[in-house]
Design a protein around this motif. Structure first.
Motif, PDB file in Angstrom:
ATOM      1  N   VAL A 220      12.866  78.084 -17.027  1.00  0.00           N
ATOM      2  CA  VAL A 220      13.929  77.252 -16.488  1.00  0.00           C
ATOM      3  C   VAL A 220      15.115  78.143 -16.156  1.00  0.00           C
ATOM      4  O   VAL A 220      15.623  78.874 -17.006  1.00  0.00           O
ATOM      5  N   ALA A 221      15.563  78.099 -14.915  1.00  0.00           N
ATOM      6  CA  ALA A 221      16.656  78.963 -14.459  1.00  0.00           C
ATOM      7  C   ALA A 221      17.928  78.677 -15.241  1.00  0.00           C
ATOM      8  O   ALA A 221      18.172  77.533 -15.663  1.00  0.00           O
ATOM      9  N   PRO A 222      18.765  79.697 -15.464  1.00  0.00           N
ATOM     10  CA  PRO A 222      20.026  79.487 -16.203  1.00  0.00           C
ATOM     11  C   PRO A 222      20.898  78.399 -15.577  1.00  0.00           C
ATOM     12  O   PRO A 222      21.534  77.619 -16.300  1.00  0.00           O
ATOM     13  N   ARG A 246      12.173  72.256  -5.299  1.00  0.00           N
ATOM     14  CA  ARG A 246      11.281  71.234  -5.854  1.00  0.00           C
ATOM     15  C   ARG A 246      10.979  71.485  -7.335  1.00  0.00           C
ATOM     16  O   ARG A 246      10.979  70.561  -8.144  1.00  0.00           O
ATOM     17  N   THR A 247      10.757  72.745  -7.700  1.00  0.00           N
ATOM     18  CA  THR A 247      10.468  73.060  -9.102  1.00  0.00           C
ATOM     19  C   THR A 247      11.691  72.818  -9.969  1.00  0.00           C
ATOM     20  O   THR A 247      11.583  72.273 -11.081  1.00  0.00           O
ATOM     21  N   ALA A 248      12.877  73.203  -9.489  1.00  0.00           N
ATOM     22  CA  ALA A 248      14.098  72.981 -10.261  1.00  0.00           C
ATOM     23  C   ALA A 248      14.324  71.495 -10.516  1.00  0.00           C
ATOM     24  O   ALA A 248      14.732  71.092 -11.610  1.00  0.00           O
ATOM     25  N   PRO A 397      12.053  80.392  -6.732  1.00  0.00           N
ATOM     26  CA  PRO A 397      11.743  81.765  -6.299  1.00  0.00           C
ATOM     27  C   PRO A 397      10.546  81.777  -5.360  1.00  0.00           C
ATOM     28  O   PRO A 397       9.655  80.921  -5.439  1.00  0.00           O
ATOM     29  N   GLY A 398      10.513  82.734  -4.447  1.00  0.00           N
ATOM     30  CA  GLY A 398       9.411  82.830  -3.489  1.00  0.00           C
ATOM     31  C   GLY A 398       9.294  81.599  -2.636  1.00  0.00           C
ATOM     32  O   GLY A 398       8.279  80.884  -2.698  1.00  0.00           O
ATOM     33  N   SER A 400       8.624  78.733   0.089  1.00  0.00           N
ATOM     34  CA  SER A 400       7.531  78.480   1.022  1.00  0.00           C
ATOM     35  C   SER A 400       8.071  78.506   2.445  1.00  0.00           C
ATOM     36  O   SER A 400       9.284  78.458   2.672  1.00  0.00           O
ATOM     37  N   PRO A 401       7.180  78.553   3.438  1.00  0.00           N
ATOM     38  CA  PRO A 401       7.653  78.465   4.833  1.00  0.00           C
ATOM     39  C   PRO A 401       8.477  77.209   5.102  1.00  0.00           C
ATOM     40  O   PRO A 401       9.467  77.253   5.833  1.00  0.00           O
ATOM     41  N   LEU A 402       8.090  76.083   4.504  1.00  0.00           N
ATOM     42  CA  LEU A 402       8.861  74.861   4.686  1.00  0.00           C
ATOM     43  C   LEU A 402      10.264  75.004   4.100  1.00  0.00           C
ATOM     44  O   LEU A 402      11.255  74.578   4.703  1.00  0.00           O
ATOM     45  N   ALA A 403      10.349  75.621   2.930  1.00  0.00           N
ATOM     46  CA  ALA A 403      11.659  75.828   2.311  1.00  0.00           C
ATOM     47  C   ALA A 403      12.506  76.793   3.130  1.00  0.00           C
ATOM     48  O   ALA A 403      13.726  76.601   3.276  1.00  0.00           O
ATOM     49  N   ARG A 404      11.882  77.822   3.684  1.00  0.00           N
ATOM     50  CA  ARG A 404      12.645  78.771   4.502  1.00  0.00           C
ATOM     51  C   ARG A 404      13.160  78.091   5.774  1.00  0.00           C
ATOM     52  O   ARG A 404      14.275  78.371   6.225  1.00  0.00           O
ATOM     53  N   LEU A 405      12.358  77.191   6.338  1.00  0.00           N
ATOM     54  CA  LEU A 405      12.802  76.492   7.539  1.00  0.00           C
ATOM     55  C   LEU A 405      13.989  75.585   7.241  1.00  0.00           C
ATOM     56  O   LEU A 405      14.977  75.575   7.983  1.00  0.00           O
ATOM     57  N   THR A 406      13.912  74.816   6.149  1.00  0.00           N
ATOM     58  CA  THR A 406      15.030  73.921   5.831  1.00  0.00           C
ATOM     59  C   THR A 406      16.291  74.720   5.529  1.00  0.00           C
ATOM     60  O   THR A 406      17.399  74.314   5.924  1.00  0.00           O
TER      61      THR A 406
END
Length: 619
Positions: A220-222, A246-248, A397-398, A400-406
């Protein structure tokens, strides 16, 4: 512009309705006498009540209760009915125009209009004396007014021992229902903030989050952990995130469930629609760990809390009517709502009102999205008011292409992204007709064949309703392709994909699903979360193969075809919202040329006029 008669095209069906008695029959006779299409009788009875005939006889300008009627058309009918008694400055005309202008503003998302703007609009409608028109609208009860004095930048000083003169207040007019909802929302948020006590102290909350992360086998990120500590301490929190978080978001829900369980306050999680709830539950289920947390009824087979559609959480009985209220509050000390940018003022007011004193309310929201389909800009106003706790969640982290587009669109750029798994595909089209052809081809063949997502999991979202590549034309093409039939139920047949346009028992406005049957109790629709909703009034169903961006707000689908016809007049939030609804695959059918990239670059926000910030500060 001269007064104009009402064409038959202004009616829903484009032709006079069949003969009938009762309120509709009486109203039809009144309409015929004033030169209006008789097919308007049914909608007018729905809008004005069973005495619509009497109301219209006394005041022909009440025709403006229907959104398709223009002031010029209402003037024509009034002159036909009243003759020389139909004056431009008739108080009845002014009253109807005030309500008409406020309803039109509400359709554009505004909740309140400043007096000077409303006065200018009335003058444009040939009202020479706006003040009596405004007064008549207030006396009628359908419009309310609020006053506000702008707070000065500096403290008031006293010169020569005299108190300074207070500035004149600004006056804001609103439809009564809308104004009261926004006031109630401000009061509800203020109540939750003032009445809250920590669910856990900060140290215990941090330990609980760490233990939940170990159990999940997750890192879990800080920033996420810090946000969860704030959730445990503060009564109302807005947790902002981007399209690649989405993971957060799943971590927040899972760890919030741990906080609620260990503190024995209980938790409820909601999303705007059934498809959004299903997507969130899928993300939660994808987390690791033993899953042995809660014995609550709202849990899945893995023991974790499950998200439900918001209208189901509020136990909706009819549009605007919820069983969960201050007298029957949500039975949870922690209420988490994902996709909160889709919250409009009325739903947010109902949500806040259904939270008991001491309940902690958490709104997860992506501020780059467009504001809600219905009036209001709840999250933006909450953040701007500085009356609630705001924290930001990190992107995964890392990406996805969909996340990079948004993320690219959020920064004002519409460009290509690398997508080796065909997660994002852009399909150029030289015309609206070609765009429509490509869209149907993608749904019926390309996406199922190349990506492996079946056609019934592909949602078309078009930036326009009209035109050859708008939702109306695309729905007609898809019905012919997937489920041709006579349209026996309001133009629909069992087997059609449908959009539900209003809340009701077990369903939300914006839900999409498959119409399975129609019986005496209504239409049954299978929703994305596996539930079956019975829609009492089939008239609230719309074809759902293709939906507008506004209707798609708050939804998530495995695959999306986002269509931008040549006539698109978009904005950055509109494009962001459309492309952000895809979970695994996005096809962009692009026929808007350079104008679309320019809109993303140059139109960064959709501004609405609201009173929530003021209502919060007053409370």
């Amino acid at each position: 512009m001269a007064d104009a008669p009402i064409p038959q095209a202004a009616t829903d069906g484009g032709a006079p309705s069949a003969p009938g008695g009762g309120a509709v029959g009486r109203t039809r006779a009144v309409l015929a006498a004033m030169g209006a299409p008789e097919a308007l009788a049914g909608p007018l009875v729905a809008a004005l009540g069973p005495a619509a005939d009497t109301v219209l006889s006394d005041d022909p300008w009440r025709l403006l209760a229907l959104p398709q009627i223009t002031p010029e058309q209402a003037d024509y009918c009034a002159r036909t009915a009243l003759g020389q008694a139909a004056s431009i400055d008739d108080p009845r005309r002014g009253r109807a125009l005030v309500a008409h202008l406020l309803r039109r503003a509400a359709r554009d998302g505004h909740t309140a209009i400043e007096e000077r703007r409303l006065t200018a609009a009335l003058r444009s409608a040939r009202v020479s004396a706006p003040a009596p028109a405004l007064e008549a609208a207030l006396e009628d009860g359908g419009v309310v007014v609020y006053e506000a004095v702008e707070e000065p930048d500096d403290d008031f000083g006293f010169d020569d021992g005299e108190a300074p003169e207070m500035p004149d207040p600004d006056r804001y007019y609103a439809l009564a229902r809308m104004g009261r909802a926004e006031q109630a929302l401000g009061a509800g948020i203020s109540r939750l903030t003032a009445a809250s006590e920590p669910i856990m102290d900060a140290y215990t909350a941090a330990e609980t989050v760490e233990a939940a992360a170990r159990r999940l086998g997750a890192e879990v990120a800080p920033e996420t952990a810090a946000a969860l500590v704030a959730v445990s301490l503060r009564g109302v929190c807005v947790l902002t995130h981007g399209g690649g978080a989405r993971t957060a978001v799943a971590h927040v829900v899972a760890c919030a469930e741990a906080i609620a369980t260990d503190s024995e306050v209980g938790i409820a999680v909601a999303a705007p629609t059934a498809q959004a709830a299903a997507a969130l539950n899928e993300a939660i289920a994808a987390l690791g760990g033993d899953g042995e947390r809660s014995g609550d009824d709202e849990t899945g087979a893995d023991g974790r809390v499950r998200a439900v559609p918001l209208a189901r959480l509020l136990e909706c009985r009819a549009p605007g009517d919820f069983a969960r209220t201050a007298e029957n509050p949500i039975e949870a000390g922690l209420v988490v709502v994902a996709g909160a940018m889709a919250l409009d003022a009325e739903h947010a007011a109902a949500l806040a009102g259904a939270c008991a004193n001491g309940t902690h309310l958490v709104l997860l929201a992506d501020p780059a999205q467009a504001p809600s389909a219905a009036p209001g800009q709840v999250v933006a106003d909450l953040v701007a008011s500085r009356t609630v706790t705001v924290a930001a969640l990190p992107d995964d982290p890392g990406p996805s292409p969909l996340a990079r587009l948004t993320a690219m669109v959020a920064d004002g750029e519409l460009g290509a992204v690398e997508a080796p798994g065909r997660e994002v595909v852009t399909v150029p089209a030289g015309s609206a007709a070609e765009a429509a052809h490509r869209t149907v081809q993608l749904v019926t063949d390309s996406i199922p064949r190349a990506v492996g997502i079946p056609a019934d999991q592909v949602q078309i979202i078009s930036a326009t309703r009209g035109g050859e590549a708008g939702t109306d034309a695309l729905n007609a093409a898809c019905k012919q392709r997937f489920n041709p039939g006579p349209g026996a139920v309001a133009g629909l047949d069992p087997g059609d994909r449908v959009l539900i346009a209003a809340d009701g028992p077990g369903h939300c406005a914006g839900d999409t699903g498959r119409l399975t049957a129609v019986g005496a109790d209504g239409a049954r629709v299978e929703l994305a979360d596996g539930s079956v909703a019975t829609v009492a009034d089939p008239a609230v169903l719309r074809p759902g193969w293709a939906i507008t961006v506004a209707a798609a707000h708050g939804g998530r689908w495995p695959a999306v075809v986002a269509v931008f016809p040549p006539e698109t007049r978009g904005s950055r939030p509109q494009v962001y919202t459309a492309v952000g609804t895809a979970l695994r695959h996005l096809s962009i059918v692009h026929a808007a040329g350079l104008a679309l990239a320019q809109a993303v670059r140059d139109t960064p926000a959709i501004t609405r006029r609201t009173r929530l910030v003021q209502a919060l500060r007053e409370s």
